[in-house]
Design an enzyme around this catalytic site. Structure first.
Site, PDB file in Angstrom:
ATOM      1  N   PHE A 294       0.822  -1.214   0.000  1.00 36.70           N
ATOM      2  CA  PHE A 294       0.000   0.000   0.000  1.00 36.70           C
ATOM      3  C   PHE A 294       0.857   1.266   0.000  1.00 36.70           C
ATOM      4  CE2 PHE A 294      -2.819  -3.041   2.245  1.00 36.70           C
ATOM      5  CZ  PHE A 294      -3.973  -2.903   1.498  1.00 36.70           C
TER       6      PHE A 294
ATOM      7  N   LYS B  88      -0.350   9.779  -2.158  1.00 34.71           N
ATOM      8  CA  LYS B  88      -1.582   9.624  -2.956  1.00 34.71           C
ATOM      9  C   LYS B  88      -2.333  10.916  -3.268  1.00 34.71           C
ATOM     10  CE  LYS B  88      -4.636   9.032   0.978  1.00 34.71           C
ATOM     11  NZ  LYS B  88      -5.814   8.428   1.530  1.00 34.71           N
TER      12      LYS B  88
ATOM     13  N   SER C 123      -5.180   1.812  -9.191  1.00 31.24           N
ATOM     14  CA  SER C 123      -6.286   2.766  -9.093  1.00 31.24           C
ATOM     15  C   SER C 123      -7.059   2.829 -10.397  1.00 31.24           C
ATOM     16  CB  SER C 123      -5.691   4.142  -8.776  1.00 31.24           C
ATOM     17  OG  SER C 123      -6.659   5.150  -8.931  1.00 31.24           O
TER      18      SER C 123
ATOM     19  N   TYR D  49       0.867  11.443  -9.991  1.00 28.17           N
ATOM     20  CA  TYR D  49       0.380  10.360  -9.108  1.00 28.17           C
ATOM     21  C   TYR D  49      -0.194   9.223  -9.951  1.00 28.17           C
ATOM     22  CZ  TYR D  49      -2.747   7.523  -6.384  1.00 28.17           C
ATOM     23  OH  TYR D  49      -3.396   6.425  -5.851  1.00 28.17           O
TER      24      TYR D  49
ATOM     25  N   LYS E   5       0.979   4.960 -10.804  1.00 27.22           N
ATOM     26  CA  LYS E   5       0.200   3.709 -10.751  1.00 27.22           C
ATOM     27  C   LYS E   5       0.335   2.953 -12.072  1.00 27.22           C
ATOM     28  CE  LYS E   5      -0.941   4.158  -6.592  1.00 27.22           C
ATOM     29  NZ  LYS E   5      -0.336   3.252  -5.600  1.00 27.22           N
TER      30      LYS E   5
HETATM   31  P1  NAD Z   1      -2.605   6.364   3.101  1.00 30.20           P
HETATM   32  O1  NAD Z   1      -1.768   7.571   2.853  1.00 30.20           O
HETATM   33  O2  NAD Z   1      -3.637   6.438   4.162  1.00 30.20           O
HETATM   34  O3  NAD Z   1      -1.668   5.115   3.404  1.00 30.20           O
HETATM   35  C1  NAD Z   1      -0.381   4.969   2.855  1.00 30.20           C
HETATM   36  C2  NAD Z   1       0.567   4.611   3.992  1.00 30.20           C
HETATM   37  O4  NAD Z   1       1.859   4.395   3.451  1.00 30.20           O
HETATM   38  C3  NAD Z   1       0.688   5.720   5.039  1.00 30.20           C
HETATM   39  O5  NAD Z   1       0.482   5.170   6.321  1.00 30.20           O
HETATM   40  C4  NAD Z   1       2.100   6.248   4.860  1.00 30.20           C
HETATM   41  O6  NAD Z   1       2.652   6.703   6.080  1.00 30.20           O
HETATM   42  C5  NAD Z   1       2.816   5.024   4.290  1.00 30.20           C
HETATM   43  N1  NAD Z   1       3.977   5.348   3.450  1.00 30.20           N
HETATM   44  C6  NAD Z   1       4.033   6.236   2.421  1.00 30.20           C
HETATM   45  N2  NAD Z   1       5.267   6.272   1.903  1.00 30.20           N
HETATM   46  C7  NAD Z   1       6.014   5.380   2.601  1.00 30.20           C
HETATM   47  C8  NAD Z   1       7.377   4.965   2.538  1.00 30.20           C
HETATM   48  N3  NAD Z   1       8.242   5.516   1.669  1.00 30.20           N
HETATM   49  N4  NAD Z   1       7.815   4.035   3.411  1.00 30.20           N
HETATM   50  C9  NAD Z   1       6.969   3.495   4.304  1.00 30.20           C
HETATM   51  N5  NAD Z   1       5.686   3.852   4.425  1.00 30.20           N
HETATM   52  C10 NAD Z   1       5.201   4.773   3.576  1.00 30.20           C
HETATM   53  O7  NAD Z   1      -3.274   5.952   1.703  1.00 30.20           O
HETATM   54  P2  NAD Z   1      -4.452   4.929   1.403  1.00 30.20           P
HETATM   55  O8  NAD Z   1      -5.654   5.708   1.029  1.00 30.20           O
HETATM   56  O9  NAD Z   1      -4.547   3.913   2.458  1.00 30.20           O
HETATM   57  O10 NAD Z   1      -3.898   4.293   0.056  1.00 30.20           O
HETATM   58  C11 NAD Z   1      -3.164   3.083   0.069  1.00 30.20           C
HETATM   59  C12 NAD Z   1      -2.742   2.742  -1.340  1.00 30.20           C
HETATM   60  O11 NAD Z   1      -3.884   2.665  -2.176  1.00 30.20           O
HETATM   61  C13 NAD Z   1      -1.827   3.785  -1.988  1.00 30.20           C
HETATM   62  O12 NAD Z   1      -0.887   3.098  -2.787  1.00 30.20           O
HETATM   63  C14 NAD Z   1      -2.773   4.579  -2.856  1.00 30.20           C
HETATM   64  O13 NAD Z   1      -2.125   5.165  -3.934  1.00 30.20           O
HETATM   65  C15 NAD Z   1      -3.732   3.500  -3.313  1.00 30.20           C
HETATM   66  N6  NAD Z   1      -5.061   4.016  -3.699  1.00 30.20           N
HETATM   67  C16 NAD Z   1      -5.762   4.787  -2.825  1.00 30.20           C
HETATM   68  C17 NAD Z   1      -7.006   5.291  -3.202  1.00 30.20           C
HETATM   69  C18 NAD Z   1      -7.772   6.211  -2.281  1.00 30.20           C
HETATM   70  O14 NAD Z   1      -8.639   6.934  -2.771  1.00 30.20           O
HETATM   71  N7  NAD Z   1      -7.529   6.210  -0.974  1.00 30.20           N
HETATM   72  C19 NAD Z   1      -7.543   4.955  -4.457  1.00 30.20           C
HETATM   73  C20 NAD Z   1      -6.793   4.142  -5.316  1.00 30.20           C
HETATM   74  C21 NAD Z   1      -5.551   3.669  -4.924  1.00 30.20           C
HETATM   75  C1  WQD Z   2     -15.088  12.593  -6.141  1.00 28.16           C
HETATM   76  C2  WQD Z   2     -16.086  13.527  -6.818  1.00 28.16           C
HETATM   77  C3  WQD Z   2     -15.164  15.660  -7.452  1.00 28.16           C
HETATM   78  C4  WQD Z   2     -14.369  17.160  -3.468  1.00 28.16           C
HETATM   79  C5  WQD Z   2      -9.406  10.714  -6.514  1.00 28.16           C
HETATM   80  C6  WQD Z   2      -8.146  10.474  -7.285  1.00 28.16           C
HETATM   81  C7  WQD Z   2      -8.085   9.051  -7.765  1.00 28.16           C
HETATM   82  C8  WQD Z   2      -8.315   8.066  -6.620  1.00 28.16           C
HETATM   83  C9  WQD Z   2      -9.508   8.429  -5.793  1.00 28.16           C
HETATM   84  C10 WQD Z   2      -6.220   7.270  -5.777  1.00 28.16           C
HETATM   85  C11 WQD Z   2     -15.500  14.279  -8.016  1.00 28.16           C
HETATM   86  C12 WQD Z   2     -16.241  15.827  -6.415  1.00 28.16           C
HETATM   87  C13 WQD Z   2     -14.759  16.363  -4.525  1.00 28.16           C
HETATM   88  C14 WQD Z   2     -15.105  18.336  -3.194  1.00 28.16           C
HETATM   89  C15 WQD Z   2     -16.572  17.813  -5.032  1.00 28.16           C
HETATM   90  N1  WQD Z   2      -7.227   8.035  -5.708  1.00 28.16           N
HETATM   91  N2  WQD Z   2     -15.827  16.682  -5.293  1.00 28.16           N
HETATM   92  N3  WQD Z   2     -16.193  18.619  -3.981  1.00 28.16           N
HETATM   93  O1  WQD Z   2     -11.441  12.698  -7.976  1.00 28.16           O
HETATM   94  O2  WQD Z   2     -12.810  10.567  -8.159  1.00 28.16           O
HETATM   95  O3  WQD Z   2     -10.516  10.452  -7.361  1.00 28.16           O
HETATM   96  O4  WQD Z   2      -9.462   9.798  -5.414  1.00 28.16           O
HETATM   97  O5  WQD Z   2      -5.873   6.536  -6.644  1.00 28.16           O
HETATM   98  O6  WQD Z   2      -6.861   8.855  -8.353  1.00 28.16           O
HETATM   99  O7  WQD Z   2      -8.120  11.351  -8.396  1.00 28.16           O
HETATM  100  O8  WQD Z   2     -12.220  11.459  -5.899  1.00 28.16           O
HETATM  101  O9  WQD Z   2     -13.168  12.155  -3.744  1.00 28.16           O
HETATM  102  O10 WQD Z   2     -11.613  13.747  -4.970  1.00 28.16           O
HETATM  103  O11 WQD Z   2     -13.889  13.335  -5.887  1.00 28.16           O
HETATM  104  O12 WQD Z   2     -17.557  18.124  -5.712  1.00 28.16           O
HETATM  105  O13 WQD Z   2     -14.798  19.119  -2.277  1.00 28.16           O
HETATM  106  O14 WQD Z   2     -16.462  14.543  -5.880  1.00 28.16           O
HETATM  107  O15 WQD Z   2     -15.244  16.677  -8.391  1.00 28.16           O
HETATM  108  O16 WQD Z   2     -16.510  14.380  -8.977  1.00 28.16           O
HETATM  109  P1  WQD Z   2     -11.767  11.369  -7.452  1.00 28.16           P
HETATM  110  P2  WQD Z   2     -12.667  12.709  -5.030  1.00 28.16           P
END
Ligand code: NAD
Ligand code: WQD
Length: 337
Positions: free
Chosen positions: A81, A85, A125, A150, A154
């Site tokens: 993970f 992000k 993602s 970002y 991915k």
């Molecule tokens: P998060 O930031 O809550 O968790 C990531 C964790 O990784 C954190 O605890 C951070 O301290 C740790 N970390 C970052 N860099 C590090 C490093 N160099 N060494 C050790 N630890 C490190 O994020 P999340 O929302 O839990 O996301 C987890 C994964 O899922 C990420 O790879 C993110 O890109 C991916 N992802 C998240 C979302 C989302 O919307 N949350 C959507 C799609 C993909």
């Molecule tokens: C959702 C919808 C905004 C905030 C992002 C990353 C994507 C993935 C998930 C990691 C959109 C709208 C948002 C606000 C709003 N992460 N919005 N007012 O943009 O789908 O995706 O997070 O991989 O890579 O781009 O998620 O939660 O930011 O937005 O109207 O204050 O809500 O425009 O339509 P998004 P989000």
């Protein structure tokens, strides 16, 4: 059986640690606390009664990664993970993202490549699809050049894993998450955004609590039923459970391709206005919001076709948007009390 969870104190990682421990895996967390806190361990223990091993290692430090794998030479699987992000931050500081999301991945894979067998799960993602032409989105939809650094990490991350798996004993599963939201139903762990949340749901719950004056709805002129953008919001606990199933699939090795890709979403699209309505329903509060121009880089619509995960993993998201929203609201109230 020992499992390494990098980023295991983060939002999705901590929920996955809970689900892994619930079914008896021995978890080792590596996290440098760059976007989390050691306090999260207490929440994990409160839910599961088990304290995972925790090592504060920065995965950008190659020697530290090597030392870790020497010390823990019996790791059966890795769920990776750890990454940065924040889409907007990545535009302003691309090298932070390329270093953290790519170097760390490379160093972990280098150690796994040395092993006679290795199992690797990668947090990808739906951002890799960009604005897909066909909804719902299947795994065969073309991967597009991402707009943000970002998103590019991915796409590149997936490509690196595919290349390495070809010439090594590494088997991998790439999980493309749609929009993870919510928290554990106990409210012992949840999402901890730093500063002003960029994502919709934490912004809504903070506004509902009175920390923010109003939500800006970015655009109401999209070609969608109500004009606001559509996404696939998936409960983080459903997402976490998919990781346990994916790990079991890798460990069982039955009919397994070297690298497999799965969408993880609910299969249902919800508009921004529908998400607001859900919040109002579960909280009993009216949410102040105003319509603002579209946010740069946003797409119109993205929701998953989850047939592949349903059929091959036997996994399906269980929670409704209301249930996920209720858990997010419970968590917001807990951390502010
Ligand atoms: P998060 O930031 O809550 O968790 C990531 C964790 O990784 C954190 O605890 C951070 O301290 C740790 N970390 C970052 N860099 C590090 C490093 N160099 N060494 C050790 N630890 C490190 O994020 P999340 O929302 O839990 O996301 C987890 C994964 O899922 C990420 O790879 C993110 O890109 C991916 N992802 C998240 C979302 C989302 O919307 N949350 C959507 C799609 C993909
Ligand atoms: C959702 C919808 C905004 C905030 C992002 C990353 C994507 C993935 C998930 C990691 C959109 C709208 C948002 C606000 C709003 N992460 N919005 N007012 O943009 O789908 O995706 O997070 O991989 O890579 O781009 O998620 O939660 O930011 O937005 O109207 O204050 O809500 O425009 O339509 P998004 P989000």
């Amino acid at each position: 059986m020992k499992v390494l969870v990098t980023g295991g104190l983060g939002f999705i990682g901590s929920h996955t640690v809970v689900e892994l421990q619930n079914v008896g895996y021995e978890v080792v967390i590596v996290d440098n606390l760059s976007n989390s806190s050691q306090e999260v361990l207490k929440g994990i223990v409160a839910i599961t009664g088990t304290t995972p091993v925790y090592e504060n290692i920065d995965l950008r430090e190659k020697a530290a990664v090597q030392d870790f794998f020497q010390k823990h030479d019996d790791i059966a699987g890795v769920i990776h993970f750890a990454a940065s992000k924040a889409v907007g931050e990545s535009v302003g500081d691309p090298l932070l993202y390329y270093e953290n999301n790519i170097s760390a991945l490379v160093y972990v894979l280098k150690e796994l490549q040395k092993k006679p067998a290795a199992n690797f799960i990668f947090s990808s993602s739906c951002t890799v699809y960009g604005q897909a032409e066909v909804m719902p989105i299947t795994e065969n939809a073309p991967v597009q050049q991402p707009i943000s650094p970002y998103g590019n990490t991915k796409k590149i991350g997936e490509e690196i894993i595919i290349d390495v798996a070809k010439i090594s004993n590494i088997n991998a599963i790439l999980l493309r998450y749609f929009n993870p939201i919510g928290s554990h139903p106990t409210a012992e762990i949840g999402e901890l955004p730093i500063g002003v949340p960029q994502n919709l749901v934490p912004f809504i719950t903070q506004t509902g609590f009175g920390l923010r004056a109003e939500l800006s709805v970015f655009g109401d002129d999209y070609p969608t039923p109500d004009g606001t953008a559509v996404r696939d919001y998936i409960h983080v606990v459903d997402l976490a459970k998919a990781h346990v199933i994916a790990l079991q699939r890798l460990l069982n090795q039955k009919n397994l391709d070297k690298v497999e890709t799965f969408n993880l979403g609910t299969g249902t699209g919800s508009s921004v206005l529908e998400v607001i309505q859900s919040f109002e329903k579960v909280s009993g509060k009216k949410l102040p919001y105003k319509i603002m121009p579209r946010r740069e880089g946003d797409i119109t619509s993205a929701y998953a076709n989850t047939d592949k995960a349903n059929e091959i993993l036997g996994w399906k998201a269980q929670s409704t948007l209301d249930e996920a929203m209720a858990s997010a609201w419970k968590w917001e109230q807990k951390i502010r009390s």
